[in-house]
Design a protein around this motif. Structure first.
Motif, PDB file in Angstrom:
ATOM      1  N   HIS A  41       0.833  -1.150  -0.043  1.00 38.32           N
ATOM      2  CA  HIS A  41      -0.029  -0.221   0.170  1.00 38.32           C
ATOM      3  C   HIS A  41       1.041   1.210   0.231  1.00 38.32           C
ATOM      4  O   HIS A  41       0.960   2.367  -1.072  1.00 38.32           O
ATOM      5  CB  HIS A  41      -0.962  -0.358   1.510  1.00 38.32           C
ATOM      6  N   CYS A  44       2.508   2.106  -3.515  1.00 39.58           N
ATOM      7  CA  CYS A  44       1.083   2.126  -4.277  1.00 39.58           C
ATOM      8  C   CYS A  44       1.349   0.781  -5.642  1.00 39.58           C
ATOM      9  O   CYS A  44       0.708   0.878  -5.996  1.00 39.58           O
ATOM     10  CB  CYS A  44       1.463   3.571  -5.548  1.00 39.58           C
ATOM     11  N   ALA A  46      -0.935  -1.465  -5.948  1.00 38.65           N
ATOM     12  CA  ALA A  46      -2.709  -2.316  -5.083  1.00 38.65           C
ATOM     13  C   ALA A  46      -2.470  -3.421  -5.943  1.00 38.65           C
ATOM     14  O   ALA A  46      -2.950  -4.491  -5.236  1.00 38.65           O
ATOM     15  CB  ALA A  46      -3.585  -1.722  -6.771  1.00 38.65           C
ATOM     16  N   ALA A  49      -0.433  -5.832  -3.643  1.00 42.17           N
ATOM     17  CA  ALA A  49      -1.721  -5.810  -2.110  1.00 42.17           C
ATOM     18  C   ALA A  49      -2.515  -6.345  -1.687  1.00 42.17           C
ATOM     19  O   ALA A  49      -3.195  -7.144  -0.806  1.00 42.17           O
ATOM     20  CB  ALA A  49      -1.856  -4.530  -1.421  1.00 42.17           C
ATOM     21  N   ASN A  72     -10.742  -6.883   2.881  1.00 40.63           N
ATOM     22  CA  ASN A  72      -9.298  -6.247   2.144  1.00 40.63           C
ATOM     23  C   ASN A  72      -8.604  -6.969   0.811  1.00 40.63           C
ATOM     24  O   ASN A  72      -8.933  -5.747   0.669  1.00 40.63           O
ATOM     25  CB  ASN A  72      -7.749  -6.738   2.780  1.00 40.63           C
ATOM     26  N   ALA A  76      -8.931  -4.018  -2.023  1.00 44.98           N
ATOM     27  CA  ALA A  76      -7.452  -3.967  -3.460  1.00 44.98           C
ATOM     28  C   ALA A  76      -7.948  -4.231  -4.286  1.00 44.98           C
ATOM     29  O   ALA A  76      -7.835  -3.682  -5.460  1.00 44.98           O
ATOM     30  CB  ALA A  76      -6.620  -4.473  -2.822  1.00 44.98           C
ATOM     31  N   MET A 292      -3.216   4.766  -5.749  1.00 48.48           N
ATOM     32  CA  MET A 292      -3.658   3.553  -5.487  1.00 48.48           C
ATOM     33  C   MET A 292      -4.416   3.085  -6.950  1.00 48.48           C
ATOM     34  O   MET A 292      -4.671   2.242  -7.184  1.00 48.48           O
ATOM     35  CB  MET A 292      -4.172   3.193  -4.664  1.00 48.48           C
ATOM     36  N   ARG A 325       5.219   7.148  -1.773  1.00 48.79           N
ATOM     37  CA  ARG A 325       4.621   6.729  -2.837  1.00 48.79           C
ATOM     38  C   ARG A 325       4.096   8.399  -3.762  1.00 48.79           C
ATOM     39  O   ARG A 325       3.697   7.269  -4.544  1.00 48.79           O
ATOM     40  CB  ARG A 325       2.843   6.509  -2.200  1.00 48.79           C
TER      41      ARG A 325
END
Length: 460
Positions: A41, A44, A46, A49, A72, A76, A292, A325
């Motif tokens: 995360h 960044c 995705a 994650a 979660n 995502a 993201m 990020r």
């Protein structure tokens, strides 16, 4: 693991990730995968994650943990361009299976009441993007027909919390440690309708409470943008445009005339009143969304647009202040060959960006919700690419409500050519900008009347 946590706290996700990879396999693998998800995360990433949260769900020994990790994971997935209806339906079915052993609470006998009891449950009731769309439902309802109770899973409160809790009939904090006890409290308080504002955010804890069916009718939406996959949620709050093309919903659609009505907070109102657009030589695009959401397909479109308008530039503004990020996006832009881009971290002072931007390039497939509404409120047009799944249509729905259908397209090529055309024909864009009217978008009075009127028809 503690070293990795410390590195994450210091915003060193790359170092944390390397550390975490060295301690797998582990007797607490789910904890490691959860931290890996947090590291991705902060970078960044995705896809990374989503995979990490899926791995956490697969390695956790306990159902409650599996459900939280899978929530979660589902959240995502919405950042990924490859998500389509068949894939989403399959993943929602897996989530549903995690509740196969949950027994609903026995209903309690209720005496006929003059008022309908509506309960809202949320991971928190602090000011947020979602709060800008649901605040009016908690403050402007008809007190002769309804009683409203807010159930808060967080001890955290801010000025918004204190403001709205003075308006609702009842406000309670729930300890999320015992989900069944929380459900019993909601049931015993006499909720006719429970409205979940959390969905799969914050590990889906609100859904884990709703699984015990503390209310006869249970809904989700407004605070969450998609189907939950749970058979204990009866309705998704939407409108015909938002859900028309989406076959993935396990809930029935609770159809409002418009699924969104935006209420700006005091800071937004002051920023709009103080806004003074200044002239700038080069046409400036803006992307003021969570980094993201910057998919590869989106960045390819941005590259195409900037190449076609050599004098143009773009401002990227994140929703978090994390330097990692910012650095990660800089590397991605370099890989895509995107130049003339300014990368800004999330900040409370982002309102000044609206004076520097001519046109917002909404992200896809996961567009802005509150950020789209806010841009229009600040007088800046937004170009949107809508898809078929409901979550890909939120930005377009907001533009539709604001009578800006001209700024909605359906494919990436048209998205790029439309952006180029607007940049090259600034008089037309100025006319569009000057014609932005937010009357319908901020008409919370009609939204509240429509919402509660349909609730009354449903319960009666």
């Amino acid at each position: 693991m503690e070293t990795a946590r410390k590195l994450l706290d210091e915003n060193k996700p790359t170092e944390a990730l390397e550390r975490l990879k060295t301690i797998l396999p582990s007797s607490e693998a789910w904890r490691v995968h959860e931290l890996i998800g947090a590291a991705f995360h902060d970078l960044c990433d995705a896809e990374g994650a989503a995979q990490a949260y899926f791995n956490a769900a697969c390695t956790d020994k306990y159902l409650r943990g599996q459900r939280a990790h899978f929530s979660n994971y589902l959240f995502a997935l919405h950042y990924l361009p490859q998500l389509d209806a068949p894939a989403l339906i399959q993943e929602l079915a897996v989530y549903k299976s995690l509740y196969r052993d949950v027994e609903p609470l026995p209903p309690i006998e209720r005496k006929p009441a003059d008022k309908i009891s509506v309960a809202f449950i949320s991971p928190n009731f602090c000011d947020s993007s979602a709060a800008r769309f649901y605040e009016a439902l908690l403050t402007d309802y008809n007190r002769e027909k309804f009683t409203v109770t807010a159930w808060n899973l967080s001890a955290e409160e801010d000025a918004f919390t204190k403001k709205f809790r003075r308006n609702v009939d009842n406000y309670f904090k729930l300890a999320a440690e015992n989900l069944m006890e929380a459900a019993i409290k909601i049931r015993d308080a006499g909720a006719d309708i429970l409205i979940d504002l959390g969905g799969h955010t914050e590990g889906g804890t609100t859904l884990q409470i709703a699984a015990y069916r503390p209310a006869r009718i249970q809904m989700t939406g407004i605070g969450y943008f998609d189907s939950t996959g749970a058979d204990f949620i009866d309705y998704f709050i939407g409108d015909e445009f938002l859900t028309a093309q989406d076959a993935s919903f396990t809930e029935k659609i609770f159809p409002l005339a418009n699924a969104f009505a935006f209420r700006p907070n005091d800071k937004m109102i002051r920023a709009r009143q103080a806004r003074r657009p200044f002239p700038h030589k080069n046409f400036t695009f803006g992307s003021l969304n969570n980094f993201m959401k910057l998919s590869d397909d989106y960045l390819r479109a941005v590259k195409k647009i900037l190449d076609a308008v050599p004098s143009a530039q773009i401002i990227f503004r994140d929703t978090t202040p994390l330097k990692s990020r910012q650095d990660a996006l800089a590397e991605r832009l370099k890989a895509f060959g995107i130049e003339r881009a300014e990368i800004r971290r999330g900040s409370d002072n982002f309102f000044t960006d609206y004076s520097a931007v001519d046109l917002i390039l909404d992200t896809f497939p996961y567009p802005g919700g509150m950020m789209t509404a806010l841009a229009l409120y600040m007088g800046v047009p937004v170009l949107n690419l809508r898809g078929d799944l409901a979550f890909t249509r939120t930005g377009a729905d907001i533009l539709r409500i604001a009578d800006l259908d001209e700024l909605i397209v359906t494919d990436a090529d048209t998205y790029a050519s439309k952006a180029v055309d607007l940049a090259e024909h600034r008089a037309h864009l100025a006319a569009l900008t000057g014609a932005i009217t937010i009357d319908k978008l901020v008409d919370t009075k009609r939204f509240v009347e429509d919402f509660y009127g349909r609730l009354e028809a449903t319960i009666r």
